[in-house]
Design a protein around this motif. Structure first.
Motif, mmCIF file in Angstrom:
data_model
loop_
_atom_site.group_PDB
_atom_site.id
_atom_site.type_symbol
_atom_site.label_atom_id
_atom_site.label_comp_id
_atom_site.label_asym_id
_atom_site.label_seq_id
_atom_site.Cartn_x
_atom_site.Cartn_y
_atom_site.Cartn_z
ATOM 1 N N VAL A 127 -19.936 62.745 128.396
ATOM 2 C CA VAL A 127 -19.876 62.194 126.788
ATOM 3 C C VAL A 127 -21.561 62.238 126.794
ATOM 4 C CG1 VAL A 127 -19.818 59.916 124.942
ATOM 5 C CG2 VAL A 127 -17.833 60.995 126.600
ATOM 6 N N THR A 183 -16.847 72.701 124.797
ATOM 7 C CA THR A 183 -16.427 71.762 124.524
ATOM 8 C C THR A 183 -16.681 70.189 125.584
ATOM 9 O OG1 THR A 183 -14.498 71.210 123.482
ATOM 10 C CG2 THR A 183 -16.170 72.434 122.574
ATOM 11 N N PRO A 184 -17.744 69.535 125.469
ATOM 12 C CA PRO A 184 -17.212 68.751 126.111
ATOM 13 C C PRO A 184 -15.887 67.572 125.709
ATOM 14 C CG PRO A 184 -19.511 67.779 125.186
ATOM 15 C CD PRO A 184 -18.648 69.223 124.071
ATOM 16 N N ARG A 185 -15.518 67.661 124.706
ATOM 17 C CA ARG A 185 -14.292 66.865 124.293
ATOM 18 C C ARG A 185 -12.821 67.680 125.559
ATOM 19 N NH1 ARG A 185 -10.993 63.809 120.540
ATOM 20 N NH2 ARG A 185 -9.218 64.518 121.378
ATOM 21 N N ALA A 186 -13.717 69.342 124.907
ATOM 22 C CA ALA A 186 -12.039 70.205 126.044
ATOM 23 C C ALA A 186 -12.976 69.851 127.511
ATOM 24 C CB ALA A 186 -12.628 71.483 125.694
ATOM 25 N N ALA A 243 -13.634 67.112 129.224
ATOM 26 C CA ALA A 243 -12.732 65.582 129.370
ATOM 27 C C ALA A 243 -11.691 65.303 129.261
ATOM 28 C CB ALA A 243 -13.646 64.921 128.462
ATOM 29 N N ASP A 244 -10.881 66.467 128.446
ATOM 30 C CA ASP A 244 -9.560 66.385 128.547
ATOM 31 C C ASP A 244 -9.277 66.847 129.801
ATOM 32 O OD1 ASP A 244 -8.993 65.005 126.038
ATOM 33 O OD2 ASP A 244 -8.851 67.014 124.413
#
Length: 380
Positions: free
Chosen positions: A314, A259-262, A264-265
């Motif tokens: 994002v 996922t994009p969130r994972a 970026a993290d």
């Protein structure tokens, strides 16, 4: 000496073409952004690589363009000097013949001065160039030696064909590199305790391997001693480095496994860990790192790249058919322009009819000048 002259001529041509191709690239990339494809990172990367390949192949492009042009347009001058001579003889350039010959002969005079070391300034300049070249070459060799030492001290964890997956206690960030035969992905040993970070880092570095990014990095590093003074070379290098990371991020996210969130993290986590660690491994070349961590000016530049990558993650988009359809037409047109430029800067035809006519006009003008000044024409 003819071999040295040919080398100097080729080196001048290489720098001119490198600069001209970069200007054409910037123009076409600006046009692509205006068409609404500014975030088509793979398109921009492939175009940048294609234009650099065209610049490398410019001697072959110029040869082919000359062969075709001489058959389609016989008698028409294809290089800039012969074209200028033809325009002068046709009366389109209002200039003194002696001054015109001196103007078009500047490059030849410069090459002769360099080859025969005519003058103190030329000797000092050649000496400084040789010294800086040697320093740059020594720097590249030192970096490669440090890289080989890091590879040798790492542990082979897995092997996939010709790719070695290695664990290292010295590496601060994951990176991929290659030797003459095998390719290497080096992962910090601490990532074994971080399964999600390890998965993302491996996906990222394997994508670099698929695209051949390490091969481009090898070429750029090998070329650095030759173009150490040319800012355009470093502009090419910086654009390739930024675009390949953006394109790699997009390609990994397109698979929808991460996922994009994972993602970026993970970038932030890797950055935080690398900055926290105090151990120094020195610069590594040629390598493709998951995240560049530098100091001073390099650190600020890498920070800007990280912000751009986060923004791109994002607003992730998948490459559409329009992106793929744009690539070849744009590259062909841009490559054609590079071929024209490479042909234009070729050495002029010394014994062409126009050159003989120009020489005759110059001699007549000199005779007139000497006659008007009352000087003897003996031995002219």
């Amino acid at each position: 000496m003819p071999q040295i002259s040919a080398f100097v001529e080729a080196y001048i041509d290489a720098n001119i073409i490198l600069t001209a191709a970069f200007a054409v690239l910037c123009l076409f990339r600006w046009g692509i952004r205006r068409l609404g494809h500014g975030d088509a990172h793979l398109l921009h990367l492939r175009l940048t690589e294609g234009m650099l390949a065209a610049a490398i192949a410019s001697p072959l492009l110029a040869y082919g363009f000359t062969m075709v042009g001489s058959r389609l347009f016989p008698g028409v001058p294809l290089n800039a000097t012969d074209f200028a001579v033809a325009q002068f003889l046709d009366g389109h350039l209002q200039m003194n013949a002696v001054e015109f010959e001196s103007l078009i002969g500047i490059r030849r005079s410069f090459v002769e001065d360099v080859v025969y070391l005519n003058g103190t300034y030329v000797q000092v300049g050649v000496a400084l160039f040789g010294l800086c070249f040697a320093i740059s070459l020594a720097g590249v060799l030192a970096e490669v030696i440090r890289l080989r030492q890091l590879i040798r001290t790492s542990f082979v964890w897995r092997r996939f064909g010709r790719v070695d997956l290695r664990l290292s206690d010295r590496a601060r960030v994951p990176f991929s590199t290659r030797g003459l035969i095998r390719r290497h992905i080096v992962i910090p040993s601490s990532y074994l305790a971080q399964p999600e970070t390890l998965k993302i880092a491996l996906a990222h570095e394997l994508q670099h391997m698929r695209r051949g990014d390490t091969e481009w990095e090898v070429f750029l590093v090998i070329s650095r001693p030759l173009f150490f003074w040319n800012p355009v070379y470093f502009a090419w290098k910086h654009q390739l480095e930024v675009l390949r990371e953006l394109a790699c991020d997009s390609a990994v996210l397109e698979r929808r496994v991460i996922t994009p969130r994972a993602y970026a993290d993970c970038l932030l986590s890797v950055c935080r860990q690398a900055i926290t660690e105090r151990q120094k491994t020195g610069s590594l070349a040629p390598r493709v790192p998951f995240l560049d961590i530098g100091g001073a000016k390099a650190g600020r530049r890498n920070q800007a790249t990280l912000v751009r990558r986060m923004t791109s993650i994002v607003a992730a988009r998948s490459g559409g058919a329009t992106d793929r359809c744009l690539f070849w037409p744009v590259l062909v047109v841009a490559g054609f322009i590079v071929a024209i430029g490479a042909t234009a800067i070729q050495r002029h035809g010394d014994w062409s009819h126009d050159r003989l006519m120009l020489s005759t006009v110059v001699n007549l003008e000199r005779m007139e000048i000497r006659a008007n000044s009352g000087l003897s024409l003996d031995g002219f």
